[in-house]
Structures are given as structure tokens and as C-alpha cells.
Scaffold this active site. Structure first.
Site, PDB file in Angstrom:
ATOM      1  N   ARG A  75       0.821  -1.218   0.000  1.00  0.00           N
ATOM      2  CA  ARG A  75       0.000   0.000   0.000  1.00  0.00           C
ATOM      3  C   ARG A  75       0.854   1.266   0.000  1.00  0.00           C
ATOM      4  NH1 ARG A  75      -5.592   0.335   3.280  1.00  0.00           N
ATOM      5  NH2 ARG A  75      -6.232   2.452   2.754  1.00  0.00           N
ATOM      6  N   ASP A 148      -3.179   7.051   3.313  1.00  0.00           N
ATOM      7  CA  ASP A 148      -2.298   6.202   2.507  1.00  0.00           C
ATOM      8  C   ASP A 148      -3.020   5.486   1.367  1.00  0.00           C
ATOM      9  OD1 ASP A 148      -3.687   4.280   3.896  1.00  0.00           O
ATOM     10  OD2 ASP A 148      -1.986   3.545   5.054  1.00  0.00           O
ATOM     11  N   ASP A 238     -10.275  14.278  11.801  1.00  0.00           N
ATOM     12  CA  ASP A 238     -10.717  15.231  10.780  1.00  0.00           C
ATOM     13  C   ASP A 238     -11.904  16.060  11.259  1.00  0.00           C
ATOM     14  OD1 ASP A 238     -12.407  13.044  10.739  1.00  0.00           O
ATOM     15  OD2 ASP A 238     -12.241  12.663   8.584  1.00  0.00           O
TER      16      ASP A 238
END
Length: 332
Positions: A75, A148, A238
Site C-alpha cells: 500500500r 495512505d 478530521d
């Protein structure tokens, strides 16, 4: 009367007759003044947004990539192989475990936050707190956070940020909801709780903060304060950024359609607009078909995220891109 005087009188009478005729003629109309050109509705005004923004250099932007130890394999290496290779000095990887090999691949820009690897609200806020502090230390003009599973187009990002001033209160991103979030704000000392409403940019699509706004956030975000602020509303990282910006500082989120997360239907993104976006994402194992619809030299088995295909269209000179992309890129 002498002959000379008679001739002179006749000449005077003739001149008087000519003058009388001229006085009776209509005066000519004045020539029309040249008209100003009609405004062109498609023309960009001379004072464009870029004049009010910054003359940005790539190193003015701090891109924080949030990851975890278990994603250090394919990843994260996919990001290093693609977009991070085009923005290595801008990009800093925030993780929760040491990895000497990856540290070397990242050019020494991988930071172990020492936060928990468990995906909890506290662990996410811990990483965001470290990201924020490292950005302030850097002295750079813009802070941009991505996950990511994001592909970042550095050119599009720089172009977008250049239309704003980093001294202004700029909070830029894409909300995952179509309405403000409502949260209960716990008052210190066990007093009466308040209800607050605010927009927030989802971290899964990426968001950016100007340095001017980030500095104003400092009382609630710096040196570990971010985690205690998050506890006041008991929301993830967030959401807490949105709470500080809108709920505490009174600034506003600027909604941008150029940021994309795995939460949206990525196949609906027009293929002709893909290369102009700031961030892209993909569905992952739980939704493998949720990827951008882009043609390329890699099939879906070779490139399940479509990140390699996008990268070779943006940077056909990349050494591992198929020769077809490199030849076509040479003639663009």
C-alpha cells in the site's frame, strides 16, 4: 467709378454670394467616436485570483501522509513508487512503527509518531497532533493531510493553493456529508453541555490548511492540545479539525470538488477530468470495483487501484511506464 473699382466691387459681391450659400448649407454631422469593445463573458478579469494568492514553490507545501505499520507493504510502496517520487521533499509519512528500509526509501522523511497502531479515535487524533506540530516546526506555508489510499497530483495541488494567500484563513477540502455535523461540546468542570454545528473536510479525501489559519488553531491544537480538544467533542481527527476551524475560530470550510475519497462513487468521475484532480482514491478489498475509470497500459489485474495508470498518463517519462506512454508523452 473707375473700371478697377467696378471689378473690385463685382469680386466682393461674388464672394458675398458664395458665403451666403455656404451659410445655408447643413453642417456635417460629427464623426462617431470609436466604441469600446463589448465585454467578453468568457474572458478572465485582469485581476485574477492568482494575483491575490502566493507565488508558491513546491517546498512551500507540507504534505502529511497518515499510515500505520501494517500498511508499510504494497500500500505505501505504491505511493512511493508513484506520486511521492514526484514530490519527495514535500512529503512526510506519519506512522506508528519503525521501519528502517522504508525510512531509507522515504529519504528520511518517515516519522514514527509513537501513537497506538489500533484504529481508535484517540490514536487517529494522536497522529494528527504530531502532523500539526511538525508542520508548524517546518515553517512552510501550507499543511495538507492525506491518507495512505490517496493519489496526490502535486501539480494540481500547487495550482489550487496558488489561488489563495497562506496568510488568510483557508481550510480547503471535501465534506463527506451533505450537511454540517452536530456534536455535543463538553464544558470543562462538568458544566452544561453545548450543541455545536460545523462542516469538516473528510481526511479520506485530503484537506489543506493555510499557515495563517493553522497558527490561530494553536491554542487548541499544538503540543498535545489537539487530543484534549478532540475529547471535548469526542470525535475523530478530521472532525476535530473542523470543530476548531468553524466551531471555535468561526472560519469556514471551502468545499472543493477536486478532492476524492473511497467513500464516493469514483467511477462517476469523468475520465477527461481525472488528470486535473488534486486527490484520488480507491475502494480497497471491501469494494474493489470502486476505482477511477481511466484507460491505460495496465489492466485491472496489474493495476487494481488505477494509480499506476494515472501516474503514467501524468508522467509518461517514468522509467517503469510502458514505452507507449513514453512515446506519446514525447509528442505532447
Amino acid at each position: 467709378m473707375s473700371r478697377a473699382r467696378r471689378v473690385l466691387c463685382r469680386a466682393c459681391l461674388a464672394l458675398a454670394a458664395v458665403l451666403a450659400v455656404l451659410l445655408l448649407l447643413p453642417l456635417p454631422l460629427p464623426l462617431p467616436l470609436p466604441r469600446a469593445p463589448a465585454p467578453d463573458p468568457d474572458r478572465v478579469p485582469t485581476r485574477s485570483l492568482t494575483l491575490e494568492g502566493d507565488r508558491l514553490q513546491p517546498d512551500d507545501v507540507f504534505i502529511a501522509v497518515k499510515t500505520t505499520r501494517k500498511n508499510h507493504g504494497p500500500r505505501l510502496r505504491l505511493l512511493l513508487r508513484t506520486w511521492i517520487s514526484r514530490a519527495p521533499r514535500q512529503t512526510f509519512i506519519f506512522t506508528d512503527g519503525d521501519d528502517p528500509e522504508l525510512q531509507m526509501l522515504a529519504g528520511g522523511r518517515m516519522i514514527n509518531t509513537n501513537c497506538s497502531a489500533v484504529r481508535t479515535r484517540q490514536a487517529l487524533c494522536c497522529k494528527m497532533s504530531v502532523e500539526y506540530d511538525k508542520f508548524l516546526e517546518s515553517g512552510r506555508k501550507w499543511f495538507c493531510h492525506v491518507d495512505d489510499d490517496n493519489y496526490v497530483n502535486p501539480k494540481s495541488l500547487l495550482h489550487l493553493l496558488s489561488t489563495f494567500s497562506s496568510n488568510q484563513d483557508i481550510y480547503l477540502g471535501r465534506p463527506s456529508l451533505d450537511h454540517p455535523i452536530e456534536a455535543t461540546e463538553r464544558v470543562q468542570g462538568g458544566g452544561t453541555s453545548n450543541t455545536v454545528k460545523f462542516w469538516f473536510a473528510t481526511g479520506g479525501a485530503g484537506f489543506c490548511l493555510s499557515r495563517g489559519l493553522a497558527l490561530k488553531m494553536s491554542p487548541w491544537a499544538s503540543l498535545g492540545s489537539f487530543m484534549s480538544t478532540a475529547e471535548r467533542v469526542r470525535l475523530p481527527d478530521d472532525c476535530t479539525v473542523g470543530y476548531i476551524v468553524e466551531g471555535l475560530l468561526g472560519a469556514r470550510l471551502l468545499h472543493s470538488p477536486l478532492f476524492h475519497s473511497h467513500l464516493e462513487n469514483l467511477q462517476r468521475l469523468p475520465s477527461g477530468a481525472i488528470l486535473q484532480q488534486v486527490t484520488l482514491s480507491y475502494g480497497g478489498p471491501e469494494n474493489p470495483h470502486n476505482v477511477v475509470n481511466v484507460a491505460g497500459s495496465f489492466n485491472i489485474q496489474q493495476d487494481p487501484t488505477r494509480f499506476q495508470s494515472v501516474h503514467c498518463l501524468l508522467y509518461p517519462d517514468t522509467h517503469w511506464c510502458p514505452m507507449k506512454n513514453r512515446v506519446e508523452g514525447a509528442f505532447q
